[in-house]
Every structure is written in structure tokens, then in C-alpha cells.
Design a protein around this motif. Structure first.
Motif: not given
Length: 66
Positions: A37, A61-63, A33-34, A58-59, A55, A65-66, A30
Motif C-alpha cells: 500500500r 491478501i484481502s481474499e 499489505h502495508n 493486495l487482492e 495491486e 483475510k476473509l 499485515d
């Protein structure tokens, strides 16, 4: 509801430590990520290559967190 995780120590010490530190790892993700961003949103001086790297992070990390 209760959940119990069982590990055979010392053989599964790595898995035990990963489970035990999961909250810390999520907090770290987190924070990263922050930071990324924030840099993308507020830092107008970053280069295009740095922007692409942020970017991409961030991608990832988003993947994760799934």
C-alpha cells in the motif's frame, strides 16, 4: 468462552505449528499489505508492471483475510 485445539502428535505436527504460529503469519501479512500500500501510495517511480504486481498482491491478501 474457551476453545481447545487438539492435535495428534507427531502425526499432525504441521497442523499444530500452523495453528501455533497463526498470529505471526497474520502479522507478516499485515506488514506485506502495508508495504505494498505504501509503495502504491507514495512511490511515484514504480513501473506500471510493478504497480500491477503490488495491486495483485493486495487482492490476494484481502481474499486470504476473509
Amino acid at each position: 468462552m474457551k476453545a481447545v485445539l487438539v492435535f495428534k502428535l507427531p502425526d499432525e505436527r504441521d497442523e499444530f505449528e500452523t495453528a501455533q504460529n497463526g498470529g505471526l503469519h497474520l502479522s507478516l501479512l499485515d506488514e506485506i499489505h502495508n508495504y505494498c500500500r505504501g509503495q502504491l501510495k507514495h512511490n511515484e517511480k514504480i513501473s506500471k508492471s510493478t504497480q500491477l504486481v503490488l495491486e495483485h498482491i493486495l487482492e490476494i491478501i484481502s481474499e486470504a483475510k476473509l
